[in-house]
Design a protein around this motif. Structure first.
Motif, PDB file in Angstrom:
ATOM      1  N   LEU A  52       0.872  -1.172   0.000  1.00 17.95           N
ATOM      2  CA  LEU A  52       0.000   0.000   0.000  1.00 17.95           C
ATOM      3  C   LEU A  52       0.907   1.219   0.000  1.00 17.95           C
ATOM      4  CD1 LEU A  52      -2.668  -0.884   2.736  1.00 17.95           C
ATOM      5  CD2 LEU A  52      -2.939  -0.994   0.255  1.00 17.95           C
ATOM      6  N   GLY A  53       1.052   1.846  -1.160  1.00 16.73           N
ATOM      7  CA  GLY A  53       1.995   2.959  -1.244  1.00 16.73           C
ATOM      8  C   GLY A  53       3.387   2.464  -0.895  1.00 16.73           C
ATOM      9  N   GLU A  54       4.000   3.074   0.119  1.00 16.24           N
ATOM     10  CA  GLU A  54       5.352   2.683   0.541  1.00 16.24           C
ATOM     11  C   GLU A  54       5.334   1.603   1.627  1.00 16.24           C
ATOM     12  OE1 GLU A  54       7.537   6.174   1.652  1.00 16.24           O
ATOM     13  OE2 GLU A  54       7.089   7.175  -0.241  1.00 16.24           O
ATOM     14  N   ASP A 102     -12.773   7.012  -4.407  1.00 15.87           N
ATOM     15  CA  ASP A 102     -12.912   5.978  -5.436  1.00 15.87           C
ATOM     16  C   ASP A 102     -14.137   5.099  -5.219  1.00 15.87           C
ATOM     17  OD1 ASP A 102     -10.592   7.011  -6.515  1.00 15.87           O
ATOM     18  OD2 ASP A 102      -9.302   5.548  -5.549  1.00 15.87           O
ATOM     19  N   ALA A 103     -15.309   5.715  -5.111  1.00 11.79           N
ATOM     20  CA  ALA A 103     -16.608   5.052  -5.006  1.00 11.79           C
ATOM     21  C   ALA A 103     -16.895   4.417  -3.640  1.00 11.79           C
ATOM     22  CB  ALA A 103     -16.797   4.018  -6.119  1.00 11.79           C
ATOM     23  N   VAL A 104     -16.080   4.669  -2.642  1.00 12.72           N
ATOM     24  CA  VAL A 104     -16.329   4.166  -1.278  1.00 12.72           C
ATOM     25  C   VAL A 104     -16.517   5.373  -0.367  1.00 12.72           C
ATOM     26  CG1 VAL A 104     -15.403   2.840   0.669  1.00 12.72           C
ATOM     27  CG2 VAL A 104     -14.975   2.073  -1.672  1.00 12.72           C
ATOM     28  N   GLN A 105     -17.583   5.325   0.452  1.00 11.68           N
ATOM     29  CA  GLN A 105     -17.837   6.399   1.405  1.00 11.68           C
ATOM     30  C   GLN A 105     -17.141   6.075   2.723  1.00 11.68           C
ATOM     31  OE1 GLN A 105     -21.801   8.301   1.424  1.00 11.68           O
ATOM     32  NE2 GLN A 105     -22.377   6.589   0.075  1.00 11.68           N
ATOM     33  N   TRP A 106     -16.287   6.991   3.168  1.00 16.99           N
ATOM     34  CA  TRP A 106     -15.491   6.813   4.375  1.00 16.99           C
ATOM     35  C   TRP A 106     -15.894   7.830   5.432  1.00 16.99           C
ATOM     36  CZ3 TRP A 106     -11.936   2.897   4.910  1.00 16.99           C
ATOM     37  CH2 TRP A 106     -11.522   2.245   3.747  1.00 16.99           C
ATOM     38  N   GLY A 114      -4.315  13.478  17.629  1.00 15.43           N
ATOM     39  CA  GLY A 114      -3.914  14.081  16.364  1.00 15.43           C
ATOM     40  C   GLY A 114      -2.885  13.283  15.581  1.00 15.43           C
ATOM     41  N   GLY A 115      -2.544  12.093  16.035  1.00 17.66           N
ATOM     42  CA  GLY A 115      -1.541  11.279  15.351  1.00 17.66           C
ATOM     43  C   GLY A 115      -2.150  10.435  14.258  1.00 17.66           C
ATOM     44  N   ARG A 116      -2.455   9.195  14.589  1.00 18.84           N
ATOM     45  CA  ARG A 116      -3.033   8.264  13.626  1.00 18.84           C
ATOM     46  C   ARG A 116      -4.469   8.674  13.300  1.00 18.84           C
ATOM     47  NH1 ARG A 116      -0.175   3.576  13.421  1.00 18.84           N
ATOM     48  NH2 ARG A 116      -1.948   2.213  13.109  1.00 18.84           N
ATOM     49  N   SER A 117      -4.943   8.240  12.147  1.00 22.32           N
ATOM     50  CA  SER A 117      -6.349   8.463  11.796  1.00 22.32           C
ATOM     51  C   SER A 117      -6.970   7.124  11.429  1.00 22.32           C
ATOM     52  CB  SER A 117      -6.471   9.467  10.641  1.00 22.32           C
ATOM     53  OG  SER A 117      -5.827   8.969   9.488  1.00 22.32           O
ATOM     54  N   THR A 118      -8.224   6.945  11.813  1.00 22.90           N
ATOM     55  CA  THR A 118      -8.937   5.721  11.462  1.00 22.90           C
ATOM     56  C   THR A 118     -10.145   6.099  10.624  1.00 22.90           C
ATOM     57  OG1 THR A 118      -8.217   4.567  13.447  1.00 22.90           O
ATOM     58  CG2 THR A 118     -10.148   3.671  12.320  1.00 22.90           C
ATOM     59  N   SER A 136       1.053   9.121   6.108  1.00 23.17           N
ATOM     60  CA  SER A 136       1.048   7.983   5.182  1.00 23.17           C
ATOM     61  C   SER A 136       0.528   8.358   3.803  1.00 23.17           C
ATOM     62  CB  SER A 136       0.249   6.817   5.751  1.00 23.17           C
ATOM     63  OG  SER A 136      -1.087   7.207   6.018  1.00 23.17           O
ATOM     64  N   GLY A 137      -0.108   9.513   3.674  1.00 23.64           N
ATOM     65  CA  GLY A 137      -0.575   9.977   2.375  1.00 23.64           C
ATOM     66  C   GLY A 137      -1.867   9.301   1.941  1.00 23.64           C
ATOM     67  N   PRO A 138      -2.392   9.674   0.766  1.00 26.25           N
ATOM     68  CA  PRO A 138      -3.677   9.164   0.303  1.00 26.25           C
ATOM     69  C   PRO A 138      -3.629   7.795  -0.379  1.00 26.25           C
ATOM     70  CG  PRO A 138      -2.852  10.758  -1.264  1.00 26.25           C
ATOM     71  CD  PRO A 138      -1.870  10.738  -0.110  1.00 26.25           C
ATOM     72  N   THR A 139      -2.447   7.346  -0.779  1.00 27.74           N
ATOM     73  CA  THR A 139      -2.369   6.110  -1.574  1.00 27.74           C
ATOM     74  C   THR A 139      -2.951   4.892  -0.858  1.00 27.74           C
ATOM     75  OG1 THR A 139      -0.466   6.986  -2.768  1.00 27.74           O
ATOM     76  CG2 THR A 139      -0.810   4.610  -2.880  1.00 27.74           C
ATOM     77  N   PRO A 140      -2.663   4.630   0.422  1.00 30.99           N
ATOM     78  CA  PRO A 140      -3.223   3.431   1.055  1.00 30.99           C
ATOM     79  C   PRO A 140      -4.756   3.395   1.035  1.00 30.99           C
ATOM     80  CG  PRO A 140      -1.385   4.233   2.348  1.00 30.99           C
ATOM     81  CD  PRO A 140      -1.668   5.282   1.299  1.00 30.99           C
TER      82      PRO A 140
END
Length: 163
Positions: A52-54, A102-106, A114-118, A136-140
């Motif tokens: 997933l990305g990097e 990309d067609a999925v509602q999140w 303020g660190g990780r996001s779920t 981590s950016g948007p790619t994952p």
């Protein structure tokens, strides 16, 4: 001079043989996931990419909760964690903002530190959560959205009534 070159050569060979440090298995905490063994989660987990990305797919520490997967960019670094088959997120109520990827509602569950996001995919037959390290950016999330789109049909969202 020759002796110094020989020592440098031996050190260079030893360094190359060591390579990257071996990744430790990622520990994933157990949370309620009543549909983790569902056919939808099994289809999703069998279709997730190795990268997933990097971030590369990582081994998980036993006991690994059902319906989960992990990826790491670096040995010992923060992992991306995917969970499938969860209960509806408590904060997913009528009127909360959603993001279409990309067609999925999140739905983003805010992390008070303020660190990780779920992020929770909320328009499928089962809830899927993707926890991302900061930066981590948007790619994952884009790649997981693509896999969700191909493995699970979209359904109307079902948020809880507002509190």
């Amino acid at each position: 001079m020759v002796a110094a070159a020989a020592v440098i050569g031996v050190l260079a060979i030893a360094t190359m043989r060591q390579g990257k440090p071996e990744q430790e298995p990622v520990a994933i905490a157990a949370v309620p996931a009543p549909q983790a063994n569902s056919p939808q989660c099994q289809a999703l987990l069998s279709a997730v990419p190795e990268q997933l990305g990097e971030y590369r797919r990582a081994a998980t520490a036993d006991p690994t909760p059902a319906g989960t997967a992990a990826w790491q960019a670096d040995a010992g670094g923060e992992a991306i964690i995917l969970r499938c088959g969860l209960d509806r997120p408590a904060d997913f109520v009528v009127g909360v903002p959603l993001q279409l990827v990309d067609a999925v509602q999140w739905f983003e569950a805010k992390d008070p530190t303020g660190g990780r996001s779920t992020w929770f995919a909320v328009d499928r037959p089962v809830y899927v959560a993707l926890t991302l390290p900061q930066g981590s950016g948007p790619t994952p999330i884009q790649q997981i959205s693509d896999v969700i789109t191909t493995t699970m049909p979209a359904e109307p969202i079902d948020p809880a009534p507002p509190r």
